[in-house]
Design a protein around this motif. Structure first.
Motif, short mmCIF file in Angstrom:
data_model
loop_
_atom_site.label_atom_id
_atom_site.label_comp_id
_atom_site.label_asym_id
_atom_site.label_seq_id
_atom_site.Cartn_x
_atom_site.Cartn_y
_atom_site.Cartn_z
N LEU A 278 0.85 -1.18 0.00
CA LEU A 278 0.00 0.00 0.00
C LEU A 278 0.89 1.24 0.00
N ALA A 279 0.60 2.17 -0.90
CA ALA A 279 1.47 3.33 -1.07
C ALA A 279 0.66 4.60 -1.22
N LEU A 280 1.27 5.68 -0.81
CA LEU A 280 0.71 7.01 -1.02
C LEU A 280 1.26 7.55 -2.33
N LEU A 281 0.36 7.89 -3.25
CA LEU A 281 0.76 8.42 -4.56
C LEU A 281 0.64 9.93 -4.55
N THR A 282 1.75 10.60 -4.84
CA THR A 282 1.79 12.06 -4.84
C THR A 282 2.09 12.56 -6.25
N PRO A 283 1.25 13.43 -6.82
CA PRO A 283 1.56 13.99 -8.14
C PRO A 283 2.90 14.71 -8.12
N THR A 284 3.78 14.34 -9.04
CA THR A 284 5.13 14.89 -9.02
C THR A 284 5.18 16.36 -9.41
N HIS A 285 4.18 16.82 -10.15
CA HIS A 285 4.21 18.20 -10.64
C HIS A 285 3.51 19.16 -9.69
N ARG A 286 2.88 18.64 -8.64
CA ARG A 286 2.00 19.45 -7.80
C ARG A 286 2.76 20.05 -6.62
N HIS A 287 2.52 21.32 -6.37
CA HIS A 287 3.01 21.94 -5.15
C HIS A 287 2.16 21.46 -3.99
N LEU A 288 2.79 20.94 -2.94
CA LEU A 288 2.04 20.38 -1.82
C LEU A 288 1.39 21.50 -1.01
N THR A 289 0.07 21.41 -0.87
CA THR A 289 -0.65 22.34 -0.02
C THR A 289 -0.49 21.92 1.44
N GLU A 290 -0.92 22.77 2.34
CA GLU A 290 -0.83 22.43 3.77
C GLU A 290 -1.63 21.17 4.10
N PRO A 291 -2.89 21.02 3.60
CA PRO A 291 -3.61 19.76 3.87
C PRO A 291 -2.92 18.53 3.29
N MET A 292 -2.31 18.66 2.12
CA MET A 292 -1.59 17.54 1.53
C MET A 292 -0.41 17.15 2.41
N ARG A 293 0.34 18.13 2.86
CA ARG A 293 1.48 17.84 3.73
C ARG A 293 1.04 17.19 5.04
N ALA A 294 -0.06 17.70 5.59
CA ALA A 294 -0.54 17.17 6.87
C ALA A 294 -0.94 15.71 6.73
N PHE A 295 -1.67 15.39 5.67
CA PHE A 295 -2.11 14.00 5.50
C PHE A 295 -0.93 13.11 5.16
N ARG A 296 -0.04 13.57 4.31
CA ARG A 296 1.12 12.78 3.93
C ARG A 296 1.95 12.42 5.16
N ASP A 297 2.25 13.42 5.99
CA ASP A 297 3.05 13.16 7.20
C ASP A 297 2.31 12.20 8.13
N TRP A 298 1.01 12.42 8.27
CA TRP A 298 0.23 11.61 9.21
C TRP A 298 0.14 10.15 8.77
N VAL A 299 -0.20 9.91 7.50
CA VAL A 299 -0.42 8.54 7.07
C VAL A 299 0.88 7.76 6.99
N LEU A 300 1.99 8.40 6.65
CA LEU A 300 3.26 7.69 6.58
C LEU A 300 3.84 7.39 7.95
N GLU A 301 3.39 8.15 8.96
CA GLU A 301 3.91 7.93 10.32
C GLU A 301 2.99 7.07 11.17
N SER A 302 1.70 6.98 10.81
CA SER A 302 0.73 6.36 11.72
C SER A 302 0.22 5.02 11.26
N ALA A 303 0.79 4.44 10.20
CA ALA A 303 0.27 3.16 9.73
C ALA A 303 0.48 2.06 10.75
N GLY A 304 1.47 2.20 11.63
CA GLY A 304 1.66 1.23 12.70
C GLY A 304 2.52 0.07 12.28
N PRO A 305 2.95 -0.73 13.24
CA PRO A 305 3.81 -1.87 12.95
C PRO A 305 3.06 -2.97 12.24
N PRO A 306 3.76 -3.84 11.52
CA PRO A 306 3.09 -4.94 10.84
C PRO A 306 2.48 -5.91 11.81
N ARG A 307 1.44 -6.62 11.34
CA ARG A 307 0.81 -7.64 12.17
C ARG A 307 1.78 -8.78 12.41
#
Length: 307
Positions: A278-307
């Motif tokens: 499972l991966a987060l796909l980020t448009p390479t040409h897009r300037h990251l808005t504040e909501p994009m940065r917030a979600f990106r940081d949150w989801v990549l840090e909070s997925a938790g350890p593997p089962r």
């Protein structure tokens, strides 16, 4: 000379881009809701404006001239940038909105369970979810971030950078307790093929993992199962699995909540490392808005350890 006298009409450029991309006036017309003759007239008007032909009309279809091929690349890039910037400006009326694209299965089974925690941490961000089954069909102007299973260097939708959400992923045969109550436990891999119903997804994007591949990779003998339930939607098959209709291949991290709550159980103890994560796909040409940065940081840090 004023710029408006130099640039050809936007409608002609859009028609040319579609015709060049499809190599067909008919298909371009279908995409743009124009007749073939209307497409032909707009292309002729553009060629007259430029003073040179853009297409070679041949018996087996259209072919771009060298000048047409170069012009196509320029027009396609400029139209894409214009579309993206227009979408960005339209969203500025609501700078706190975040549009997430995902497959229906991931959106319903995993993302919907994660969003309440994100919204609690960021109550000022408005979430919009766009479900598109195949990431290759995504319009980069219509979403901010995507969440899909990704195979590095093999399944790479253009214009998107993939960051893994799960460090690792495993695939196992899963079913519902209701199914086991009706049909009995699965004794072994051979019993699964001989006596149980296998859920088979007919989807070109997910054919990187099939039942046959799963069996052979784990060293089990393979033969076509006697009973299957087939569909071209993994979401439909997953819902059928939860309803007790058969056994499916399930991604353990994706289905963690269903397994923890007992809605799904392992039909066999064996599991196979998944080629896709499972991966987060980020448009390479897009300037990251504040909501994009917030979600990106949150989801990549909070997925938790593997089962």
């Amino acid at each position: 000379m004023p710029i408006r006298d130099v640039l050809p009409p936007l409608a002609c450029l859009r028609t040319f881009e579609a015709a060049a991309r499809h190599s067909s006036f008919t298909q371009a017309g279908s995409e743009l809701s124009l007749t073939q003759s209307a497409v032909s007239r707009q292309i002729k008007r553009l060629e007259t404006d430029l003073g040179r032909p853009l297409f070679e009309r041949q018996h087996d279809g259209l072919r771009l001239t060298p000048a047409g091929a170069h012009y196509f690349r320029v027009v396609q890039r400029l139209l894409r940038e214009l579309r993206d910037e227009t979408a960005r400006l339209r969203r500025r009326g609501d700078d706190r909105q975040l549009t997430l694209a995902s497959s229906p299965t991931i959106a319903s089974i995993w993302l919907a369970r994660q969003l309440p925690d994100f919204q609690q941490a960021h109550p000022d961000i408005e979430i919009r979810v766009l479900t598109v089954e195949d990431p290759y069909r995504l319009d980069l102007a219509e979403f901010d971030l995507g969440i899909y299973y990704h195979i590095p260097h093999e399944v790479d939708p253009p214009g998107l950078e993939a960051s893994p959400i799960f460090a690792e992923e495993r695939v196992a045969a899963v079913c519902s307790p209701v199914y086991l109550a009706r049909h009995g436990a699965v004794a072994d891999p051979a019993d699964l093929l001989a006596r149980h119903t296998l859920m088979v997804v007919e989807d070109h994007y997910r054919d990187w993992l099939t039942w046959e591949h799963w069996y052979r990779s784990l060293g089990f003998d393979w033969q076509p199962p006697l009973h299957t339930l087939r569909a071209n939607s993994f979401q439909l098959l997953m819902n059928a699995t939860l309803a007790g209709q058969g056994v499916t291949l399930g991604w353990m991290r994706l289905l963690a909540a269903e397994l923890d709550q007992g809605n799904l159980v392992r039909a066999l103890p064996d599991s196979l490392p998944s080629r896709g994560r499972l991966a987060l796909l980020t448009p390479t040409h897009r300037h990251l808005t504040e909501p994009m940065r917030a979600f990106r940081d949150w989801v990549l840090e909070s997925a938790g350890p593997p089962r």
